[in-house]
Motif scaffolding. Structure first.
Motif, PDB file in Angstrom:
ATOM      1  N   GLY A  26       2.897   2.075  -5.023  1.00 44.20           N
ATOM      2  CA  GLY A  26       2.694   0.765  -5.650  1.00 44.20           C
ATOM      3  C   GLY A  26       1.252   0.294  -5.708  1.00 44.20           C
ATOM      4  O   GLY A  26       0.995  -0.892  -5.822  1.00 44.20           O
ATOM      5  N   LYS A  27       0.298   1.242  -5.689  1.00 43.83           N
ATOM      6  CA  LYS A  27      -1.112   0.838  -5.705  1.00 43.83           C
ATOM      7  C   LYS A  27      -1.483   0.080  -6.979  1.00 43.83           C
ATOM      8  O   LYS A  27      -2.135  -0.952  -6.915  1.00 43.83           O
ATOM      9  CB  LYS A  27      -2.015   2.068  -5.558  1.00 43.83           C
ATOM     10  CG  LYS A  27      -2.012   2.660  -4.173  1.00 43.83           C
ATOM     11  CD  LYS A  27      -2.940   3.848  -4.060  1.00 43.83           C
ATOM     12  CE  LYS A  27      -2.606   4.922  -5.074  1.00 43.83           C
ATOM     13  NZ  LYS A  27      -1.230   5.422  -4.967  1.00 43.83           N
ATOM     14  N   SER A  28      -1.033   0.620  -8.112  1.00 45.41           N
ATOM     15  CA  SER A  28      -1.391  -0.038  -9.372  1.00 45.41           C
ATOM     16  C   SER A  28      -0.786  -1.433  -9.438  1.00 45.41           C
ATOM     17  O   SER A  28      -1.432  -2.382  -9.881  1.00 45.41           O
ATOM     18  CB  SER A  28      -0.887   0.775 -10.565  1.00 45.41           C
ATOM     19  OG  SER A  28      -1.399   2.074 -10.496  1.00 45.41           O
ATOM     20  N   THR A  29       0.454  -1.528  -8.988  1.00 41.03           N
ATOM     21  CA  THR A  29       1.124  -2.825  -9.012  1.00 41.03           C
ATOM     22  C   THR A  29       0.404  -3.808  -8.091  1.00 41.03           C
ATOM     23  O   THR A  29       0.197  -4.967  -8.438  1.00 41.03           O
ATOM     24  CB  THR A  29       2.593  -2.666  -8.563  1.00 41.03           C
ATOM     25  OG1 THR A  29       3.190  -1.622  -9.351  1.00 41.03           O
ATOM     26  CG2 THR A  29       3.376  -3.948  -8.751  1.00 41.03           C
ATOM     27  N   LEU A  30      -0.016  -3.318  -6.949  1.00 33.59           N
ATOM     28  CA  LEU A  30      -0.713  -4.187  -5.997  1.00 33.59           C
ATOM     29  C   LEU A  30      -2.034  -4.690  -6.559  1.00 33.59           C
ATOM     30  O   LEU A  30      -2.364  -5.871  -6.460  1.00 33.59           O
ATOM     31  CB  LEU A  30      -0.948  -3.450  -4.675  1.00 33.59           C
ATOM     32  CG  LEU A  30      -1.736  -4.238  -3.629  1.00 33.59           C
ATOM     33  CD1 LEU A  30      -1.003  -5.519  -3.244  1.00 33.59           C
ATOM     34  CD2 LEU A  30      -2.000  -3.403  -2.395  1.00 33.59           C
ATOM     35  N   LEU A  70      -6.130   2.000 -17.699  1.00 33.49           N
ATOM     36  CA  LEU A  70      -7.436   2.554 -17.395  1.00 33.49           C
ATOM     37  C   LEU A  70      -7.357   3.932 -16.782  1.00 33.49           C
ATOM     38  O   LEU A  70      -8.177   4.792 -16.991  1.00 33.49           O
ATOM     39  CB  LEU A  70      -8.088   1.635 -16.370  1.00 33.49           C
ATOM     40  CG  LEU A  70      -9.386   1.038 -16.813  1.00 33.49           C
ATOM     41  CD1 LEU A  70      -9.409  -0.427 -16.420  1.00 33.49           C
ATOM     42  CD2 LEU A  70     -10.529   1.777 -16.170  1.00 33.49           C
ATOM     43  N   ARG A  71      -6.295   4.113 -15.996  1.00 33.28           N
ATOM     44  CA  ARG A  71      -6.170   5.353 -15.251  1.00 33.28           C
ATOM     45  C   ARG A  71      -5.905   6.553 -16.149  1.00 33.28           C
ATOM     46  O   ARG A  71      -6.462   7.610 -15.943  1.00 33.28           O
ATOM     47  CB  ARG A  71      -5.043   5.201 -14.250  1.00 33.28           C
ATOM     48  CG  ARG A  71      -5.142   6.155 -13.139  1.00 33.28           C
ATOM     49  CD  ARG A  71      -4.034   5.895 -12.184  1.00 33.28           C
ATOM     50  NE  ARG A  71      -4.446   5.067 -11.080  1.00 33.28           N
ATOM     51  CZ  ARG A  71      -3.603   4.722 -10.112  1.00 33.28           C
ATOM     52  NH1 ARG A  71      -2.343   5.088 -10.169  1.00 33.28           N
ATOM     53  NH2 ARG A  71      -4.019   4.008  -9.114  1.00 33.28           N
ATOM     54  N   SER A  72      -5.066   6.360 -17.172  1.00 33.82           N
ATOM     55  CA  SER A  72      -4.773   7.516 -18.013  1.00 33.82           C
ATOM     56  C   SER A  72      -6.022   7.949 -18.770  1.00 33.82           C
ATOM     57  O   SER A  72      -6.260   9.128 -18.957  1.00 33.82           O
ATOM     58  CB  SER A  72      -3.635   7.216 -18.975  1.00 33.82           C
ATOM     59  OG  SER A  72      -3.956   6.089 -19.738  1.00 33.82           O
ATOM     60  N   MET A 155       8.877  -4.538   0.335  1.00 33.57           N
ATOM     61  CA  MET A 155       9.731  -5.185   1.337  1.00 33.57           C
ATOM     62  C   MET A 155      10.961  -5.809   0.681  1.00 33.57           C
ATOM     63  O   MET A 155      12.003  -5.961   1.318  1.00 33.57           O
ATOM     64  CB  MET A 155       8.942  -6.248   2.118  1.00 33.57           C
ATOM     65  CG  MET A 155       7.949  -5.695   3.132  1.00 33.57           C
ATOM     66  SD  MET A 155       8.713  -4.675   4.436  1.00 33.57           S
ATOM     67  CE  MET A 155       9.692  -5.871   5.330  1.00 33.57           C
ATOM     68  N   ASP A 156      10.851  -6.151  -0.605  1.00 31.25           N
ATOM     69  CA  ASP A 156      12.019  -6.721  -1.315  1.00 31.25           C
ATOM     70  C   ASP A 156      13.174  -5.719  -1.368  1.00 31.25           C
ATOM     71  O   ASP A 156      14.338  -6.111  -1.408  1.00 31.25           O
ATOM     72  CB  ASP A 156      11.618  -7.146  -2.745  1.00 31.25           C
ATOM     73  CG  ASP A 156      10.996  -6.005  -3.544  1.00 31.25           C
ATOM     74  OD1 ASP A 156       9.937  -5.488  -3.126  1.00 31.25           O
ATOM     75  OD2 ASP A 156      11.573  -5.612  -4.578  1.00 31.25           O
ATOM     76  N   LEU A 157      12.844  -4.418  -1.327  1.00 28.82           N
ATOM     77  CA  LEU A 157      13.897  -3.410  -1.433  1.00 28.82           C
ATOM     78  C   LEU A 157      14.573  -3.126  -0.091  1.00 28.82           C
ATOM     79  O   LEU A 157      15.545  -2.382  -0.024  1.00 28.82           O
ATOM     80  CB  LEU A 157      13.335  -2.107  -2.026  1.00 28.82           C
ATOM     81  CG  LEU A 157      12.811  -2.231  -3.465  1.00 28.82           C
ATOM     82  CD1 LEU A 157      12.253  -0.900  -3.942  1.00 28.82           C
ATOM     83  CD2 LEU A 157      13.903  -2.725  -4.412  1.00 28.82           C
TER      84      LEU A 157
HETATM   85  N1  LIG Z   1      10.845  -3.331  -5.956  1.00 29.49           N
HETATM   86  C1  LIG Z   1       9.544  -3.074  -5.905  1.00 29.49           C
HETATM   87  N2  LIG Z   1       9.021  -2.145  -6.704  1.00 29.49           N
HETATM   88  C2  LIG Z   1       7.691  -1.925  -6.651  1.00 29.49           C
HETATM   89  C3  LIG Z   1       6.834  -2.659  -5.780  1.00 29.49           C
HETATM   90  N3  LIG Z   1       5.579  -2.217  -5.976  1.00 29.49           N
HETATM   91  C4  LIG Z   1       5.633  -1.253  -6.909  1.00 29.49           C
HETATM   92  N4  LIG Z   1       6.897  -1.079  -7.328  1.00 29.49           N
HETATM   93  C5  LIG Z   1       7.392  -0.129  -8.330  1.00 29.49           C
HETATM   94  O1  LIG Z   1       7.133   1.181  -7.874  1.00 29.49           O
HETATM   95  C6  LIG Z   1       6.776   2.032  -8.967  1.00 29.49           C
HETATM   96  C7  LIG Z   1       5.414   2.672  -8.717  1.00 29.49           C
HETATM   97  O2  LIG Z   1       4.437   1.669  -8.705  1.00 29.49           O
HETATM   98  P1  LIG Z   1       2.922   1.954  -9.130  1.00 29.49           P
HETATM   99  O3  LIG Z   1       2.180   0.692  -8.898  1.00 29.49           O
HETATM  100  O4  LIG Z   1       2.844   2.571 -10.457  1.00 29.49           O
HETATM  101  O5  LIG Z   1       2.578   3.048  -8.039  1.00 29.49           O
HETATM  102  P2  LIG Z   1       1.188   3.776  -7.728  1.00 29.49           P
HETATM  103  O6  LIG Z   1       1.070   3.891  -6.273  1.00 29.49           O
HETATM  104  O7  LIG Z   1       0.090   3.104  -8.464  1.00 29.49           O
HETATM  105  O8  LIG Z   1       1.461   5.165  -8.301  1.00 29.49           O
HETATM  106  P3  LIG Z   1       0.371   6.262  -8.742  1.00 29.49           P
HETATM  107  O9  LIG Z   1      -0.483   5.601  -9.753  1.00 29.49           O
HETATM  108  O10 LIG Z   1       1.199   7.352  -9.336  1.00 29.49           O
HETATM  109  O11 LIG Z   1      -0.355   6.649  -7.517  1.00 29.49           O
HETATM  110  C8  LIG Z   1       6.823   1.137 -10.194  1.00 29.49           C
HETATM  111  O12 LIG Z   1       8.060   1.294 -10.807  1.00 29.49           O
HETATM  112  C9  LIG Z   1       6.659  -0.271  -9.632  1.00 29.49           C
HETATM  113  O13 LIG Z   1       7.266  -1.266 -10.440  1.00 29.49           O
HETATM  114  C10 LIG Z   1       7.434  -3.644  -4.938  1.00 29.49           C
HETATM  115  O14 LIG Z   1       6.788  -4.330  -4.141  1.00 29.49           O
HETATM  116  N5  LIG Z   1       8.777  -3.804  -5.034  1.00 29.49           N
END
Ligand SMILES: Nc1nc2c(ncn2[C@@H]2O[C@H](COP(=O)(O)OP(=O)(O)OP(=O)(O)O)[C@@H](O)[C@H]2O)c(=O)[nH]1
Length: 425
Positions: A26-30, A70-72, A155-157
């Motif tokens: 979830g790095k990108s999401t964070l 940006l990453r792609s 943590m929501d999961l």
């Molecule tokens: N339920 C839930 N899903 C999450 C959370 N954070 C990320 N996700 C999901 O997890 C998946 C991966 O998230 P990314 O943010 O793309 O993960 P990443 O670490 O950036 O992945 P890479 O770029 O491949 O290294 C996505 O489907 C997100 O929506 C969270 O806190 N809760």
């Protein structure tokens, strides 16, 4: 007050941090969440992301789209390994070194972490610690990133369950005590829903700590820099090029450590000549005092023969001058292992030398920290203790004392790729 603010205060407003974690933690999401909730986003960026997310029928706006775009682009390129992203809050400016989580990308993590004040390691609450989390934590401690934050994400999961968080926290802390992690903070978050990222979560009342952003804003980094040992690797000699300033000669570079002032006595290494600092100049004018990580031009009172790769330091406080280097090396070449008798180029501060591998003393298992002394090579992502002999002396310190003069990278001369990172022990 603002008029007289010294560069020291100014640079300390800036926090560099690197993200680490395995794929899909979830790095990108964070990062998207940090940018969004701290209002560091432009409206049109947000509109574009919302439109894509709505078009796909996502239940939540996919914040990862912000960084993944940006990453792609980046992954197609061959030279840029780490994407640097900037944002700021009223408290601080931030530079994020965002590195993809795939195992092949340890190299990127090393690049990002080597200049970071803080490393942010993500784990998925459902999976807990994995090999990659331990490897990244190990590398961050090896690279002496002064602050580490473990974010237990998603943590929501797991129904925001304290027991799940505690188990991961305890396991990580037990591992971290075997490493040298000077400052560790563990935070339960949901990057997707925003819990404890910028705003404190109401879903985890059992957590007494602060949100991630609050921690990033407050973590004290001013004392992390080495202001004791003056080390100024010369990057570039500025020579007179017109007749009217024929006596001008300046040495440009970035201060690796220590505080320099006009009038200070200086030794130039490796020659050993001494002089005094006549002036320290920047694009914004002369300075009374300069410290890391400022880039400056230093002028000396005497005309000395100084060239790129030389180092200015204080007479009584000098780095080691050595051709025999003991280092912990992280090997990052998919194609070929590091071998005894292998020849490589080494980049250390501003100097480029060649080196031969004399010995591989042991390889370290990052999970158990067990040493295997039977090996004589290091494969991809392996870490081991190596002895090198360089063609010219390096002006170096222990990495523990000085990250800038204690670290180096290893380059395969055949195709000019970075194949290893080393820290001098
Ligand atoms: N339920 C839930 N899903 C999450 C959370 N954070 C990320 N996700 C999901 O997890 C998946 C991966 O998230 P990314 O943010 O793309 O993960 P990443 O670490 O950036 O992945 P890479 O770029 O491949 O290294 C996505 O489907 C997100 O929506 C969270 O806190 N809760």
């Amino acid at each position: 007050m603002t008029d007289t603010m010294s560069p020291r205060e100014d640079t300390h407003e800036l926090l560099r941090f690197a993200t680490a974690g395995s794929v899909d933690d979830g790095k990108s999401t964070l990062i998207g969440r940090l940018l969004f909730d701290s209002k560091a986003l432009f409206d049109d960026q947000w509109d574009a992301v919302e439109a894509v997310s709505a078009g796909r029928g996502d239940e939540y706006t996919d914040l990862a789209l912000l960084t993944d775009g940006l990453r792609s682009e980046r992954e197609q390129g061959i030279t840029i390994d780490v994407a640097y992203r900037y944002f700021s809050t009223p408290e601080r400016k931030f530079i994020i070194a965002d590195t993809p989580g795939h195992i092949q990308y340890t190299r990127n993590m090393v690049t990002g972490a080597s200049t970071a004040d803080l490393a942010l390691i993500l784990v998925d609450a459902r999976k807990g610690l994995v090999e990659q989390s331990r490897r990244h934590a190990f590398l961050c401690s090896l690279l002496r990133v002064p602050h580490m934050v473990l974010c237990v994400n998603k943590m929501d999961l797991v129904d925001y369950d304290e027991a799940v968080f505690k188990k991961i926290e305890n396991e990580f802390k037990a591992f971290a005590t075997k490493l040298e992690v000077p400052d560790l903070t563990v935070i339960p978050i949901s990057a997707l829903k925003g819990d404890n990222v910028v705003n404190r979560s109401e879903n985890m009342p059992w957590f007494q700590g602060t949100s991630l952003l609050h921690h990033l804003e407050k973590v004290h980094i001013a004392s992390d820099r080495n202001l004791v040992d003056v080390r100024f690797p010369v990057q570039h000699v500025i020579r007179p090029h017109s007749s009217d300033n024929h006596d001008y000669r300046g040495y440009a570079g970035q201060i690796a450590s220590g505080v320099m002032k006009p009038g200070d006595e200086i030794t130039v290494l490796p020659s050993g000549f001494t002089s005094r600092i006549a002036s320290i100049e920047t694009a914004d004018g002369p300075l009374e005092e300069a410290f890391p990580p400022l880039s400056v031009t230093v002028r000396l009172e005497d005309e000395l023969d100084v060239s790129r790769g030389d180092m200015l330091c204080r007479p009584g406080n000098q780095p080691r001058v050595s051709q025999d280097i003991e280092a912990m090396v992280c090997w990052m070449d998919e194609a070929r292992p590091l071998r005894v008798r292998g020849k490589y180029a080494v980049k250390h501060t501003t100097s480029d030398v060649r080196a031969i591998v004399k010995d591989v003393q042991y390889q370290l298992d990052v999970n158990t920290l067990h040493r295997d002394e039977t090996v004589n090579e290091l494969g991809l992502n392996e870490i081991g203790r190596v002895t090198l002999r360089t063609t010219k002396p390096l002006l170096c310190d222990d990495y523990r004392r000085n990250r800038a003069t204690g670290g180096f990278i290893i380059i395969d001369e055949a195709d000019n790729r970075t194949v290893g990172a080393g820290i001098i022990v």
